[in-house]
Design a protein around this motif. Sequence first.
Motif, PDB file in Angstrom:
ATOM      1  N   ILE A  19       0.660  -1.338   0.040  1.00 20.85           N
ATOM      2  CA  ILE A  19       0.104  -0.038   0.103  1.00 20.85           C
ATOM      3  C   ILE A  19       0.811   1.310   0.036  1.00 20.85           C
ATOM      4  CG2 ILE A  19      -1.613   1.268   1.376  1.00 20.85           C
ATOM      5  CD1 ILE A  19      -2.636  -1.156   2.417  1.00 20.85           C
ATOM      6  N   VAL A  20       1.857   1.205   0.741  1.00 23.25           N
ATOM      7  CA  VAL A  20       2.739   2.497   0.693  1.00 23.25           C
ATOM      8  C   VAL A  20       3.377   2.462  -0.630  1.00 23.25           C
ATOM      9  CG1 VAL A  20       4.997   3.137   1.836  1.00 23.25           C
ATOM     10  CG2 VAL A  20       3.144   2.188   3.421  1.00 23.25           C
ATOM     11  N   PHE A  21       3.968   1.487  -1.229  1.00 23.56           N
ATOM     12  CA  PHE A  21       4.585   1.664  -2.339  1.00 23.56           C
ATOM     13  C   PHE A  21       3.514   2.205  -3.565  1.00 23.56           C
ATOM     14  CE2 PHE A  21       8.219  -0.862  -0.704  1.00 23.56           C
ATOM     15  CZ  PHE A  21       9.276  -0.371  -1.792  1.00 23.56           C
ATOM     16  N   TYR A  22       2.516   1.644  -3.450  1.00 26.12           N
ATOM     17  CA  TYR A  22       1.447   2.223  -4.421  1.00 26.12           C
ATOM     18  C   TYR A  22       1.207   3.868  -4.275  1.00 26.12           C
ATOM     19  CZ  TYR A  22       0.382  -2.363  -6.290  1.00 26.12           C
ATOM     20  OH  TYR A  22       0.538  -3.742  -6.814  1.00 26.12           O
ATOM     21  N   ILE A  23       0.844   3.955  -3.105  1.00 29.32           N
ATOM     22  CA  ILE A  23       0.449   5.558  -2.815  1.00 29.32           C
ATOM     23  C   ILE A  23       1.779   6.383  -2.978  1.00 29.32           C
ATOM     24  CG2 ILE A  23       0.389   7.094  -0.814  1.00 29.32           C
ATOM     25  CD1 ILE A  23      -1.538   5.044   0.575  1.00 29.32           C
ATOM     26  N   ALA A  24       3.164   5.967  -2.837  1.00 34.82           N
ATOM     27  CA  ALA A  24       4.286   6.822  -3.333  1.00 34.82           C
ATOM     28  C   ALA A  24       4.434   6.767  -4.807  1.00 34.82           C
ATOM     29  CB  ALA A  24       5.232   6.061  -2.736  1.00 34.82           C
ATOM     30  N   ALA A  25       4.005   5.687  -5.446  1.00 38.28           N
ATOM     31  CA  ALA A  25       4.013   5.620  -7.007  1.00 38.28           C
ATOM     32  C   ALA A  25       3.195   6.715  -7.572  1.00 38.28           C
ATOM     33  CB  ALA A  25       3.645   4.228  -7.452  1.00 38.28           C
ATOM     34  N   LEU A  26       2.041   6.557  -6.901  1.00 38.03           N
ATOM     35  CA  LEU A  26       0.769   7.616  -7.479  1.00 38.03           C
ATOM     36  C   LEU A  26       1.056   9.001  -7.289  1.00 38.03           C
ATOM     37  CD1 LEU A  26      -2.231   5.500  -6.397  1.00 38.03           C
ATOM     38  CD2 LEU A  26      -1.552   6.195  -8.711  1.00 38.03           C
ATOM     39  N   LEU A  27       1.728   9.168  -5.994  1.00 35.40           N
ATOM     40  CA  LEU A  27       2.214  10.666  -5.701  1.00 35.40           C
ATOM     41  C   LEU A  27       3.175  11.142  -6.696  1.00 35.40           C
ATOM     42  CD1 LEU A  27       2.026  10.947  -1.982  1.00 35.40           C
ATOM     43  CD2 LEU A  27       0.344  11.559  -3.559  1.00 35.40           C
ATOM     44  N   LEU A  28       4.278  10.019  -6.632  1.00 37.63           N
ATOM     45  CA  LEU A  28       5.413  10.452  -7.551  1.00 37.63           C
ATOM     46  C   LEU A  28       5.024  10.579  -9.079  1.00 37.63           C
ATOM     47  CD1 LEU A  28       8.180   8.195  -6.357  1.00 37.63           C
ATOM     48  CD2 LEU A  28       8.265  10.573  -6.912  1.00 37.63           C
ATOM     49  N   MET A  29       4.049   9.820  -9.851  1.00 36.12           N
ATOM     50  CA  MET A  29       3.434   9.989 -11.047  1.00 36.12           C
ATOM     51  C   MET A  29       2.748  11.332 -11.305  1.00 36.12           C
ATOM     52  SD  MET A  29       0.975   7.234 -13.130  1.00 36.12           S
ATOM     53  CE  MET A  29      -0.379   7.934 -12.189  1.00 36.12           C
ATOM     54  N   ALA A  30       2.021  11.687 -10.271  1.00 38.20           N
ATOM     55  CA  ALA A  30       1.019  12.827 -10.310  1.00 38.20           C
ATOM     56  C   ALA A  30       2.198  14.196 -10.572  1.00 38.20           C
ATOM     57  CB  ALA A  30       0.230  13.148  -9.136  1.00 38.20           C
ATOM     58  N   TRP A  31       3.320  14.137  -9.442  1.00 39.56           N
ATOM     59  CA  TRP A  31       4.250  15.048  -9.231  1.00 39.56           C
ATOM     60  C   TRP A  31       4.787  15.232 -10.626  1.00 39.56           C
ATOM     61  CZ3 TRP A  31       9.387  14.795  -6.572  1.00 39.56           C
ATOM     62  CH2 TRP A  31       9.947  16.159  -6.160  1.00 39.56           C
ATOM     63  N   LEU A  77      11.851   3.786  -8.464  1.00 46.86           N
ATOM     64  CA  LEU A  77      11.909   2.226  -9.143  1.00 46.86           C
ATOM     65  C   LEU A  77      13.239   1.503  -8.570  1.00 46.86           C
ATOM     66  CD1 LEU A  77      11.342   3.708 -12.637  1.00 46.86           C
ATOM     67  CD2 LEU A  77       9.794   2.280 -11.341  1.00 46.86           C
ATOM     68  N   ALA A  78      14.439   2.324  -8.341  1.00 50.65           N
ATOM     69  CA  ALA A  78      15.529   1.337  -7.890  1.00 50.65           C
ATOM     70  C   ALA A  78      15.356   0.938  -6.380  1.00 50.65           C
ATOM     71  CB  ALA A  78      16.476   2.384  -7.608  1.00 50.65           C
ATOM     72  N   ILE A  79      14.369   1.589  -5.588  1.00 47.40           N
ATOM     73  CA  ILE A  79      14.239   0.969  -4.101  1.00 47.40           C
ATOM     74  C   ILE A  79      12.995  -0.080  -4.598  1.00 47.40           C
ATOM     75  CG2 ILE A  79      12.906   1.564  -2.014  1.00 47.40           C
ATOM     76  CD1 ILE A  79      14.180   4.442  -2.301  1.00 47.40           C
ATOM     77  N   ALA A  80      12.223   0.021  -5.282  1.00 50.92           N
ATOM     78  CA  ALA A  80      11.062  -1.053  -5.498  1.00 50.92           C
ATOM     79  C   ALA A  80      11.927  -2.444  -6.150  1.00 50.92           C
ATOM     80  CB  ALA A  80      10.033  -0.465  -6.309  1.00 50.92           C
ATOM     81  N   PHE A  81      12.717  -2.058  -7.084  1.00 51.54           N
ATOM     82  CA  PHE A  81      13.566  -3.083  -7.349  1.00 51.54           C
ATOM     83  C   PHE A  81      14.202  -3.935  -6.352  1.00 51.54           C
ATOM     84  CE2 PHE A  81      17.351  -5.145  -9.727  1.00 51.54           C
ATOM     85  CZ  PHE A  81      16.413  -6.123 -10.641  1.00 51.54           C
TER      86      PHE A  81
END
Length: 80
Positions: A23-35, A52-56
Amino acid sequence: MIPAQEWWSIIEAYGARIWPTQIVFYIAALLLMAWLVFKPGRIQSTCTKLYLAIAFAWIGIVFFLGLWGRASASIGYRRK
């Protein structure tokens, strides 16, 4: 090689243990994408690459090291 049923039980246990982190990863991804979409720039691009490096790394470290521990125990692998 481990049996298919055991493989899927490992996947199930992994998913059950890390769902709050997902959930944290998804929220962070959405916020980064919007930014990145609404205010593109060098900092936003760098932050996206860092995410992306952290997720990998998360997948590589948490899943595969955790998986190796359970899978190696099931096939009788002994660490020296």
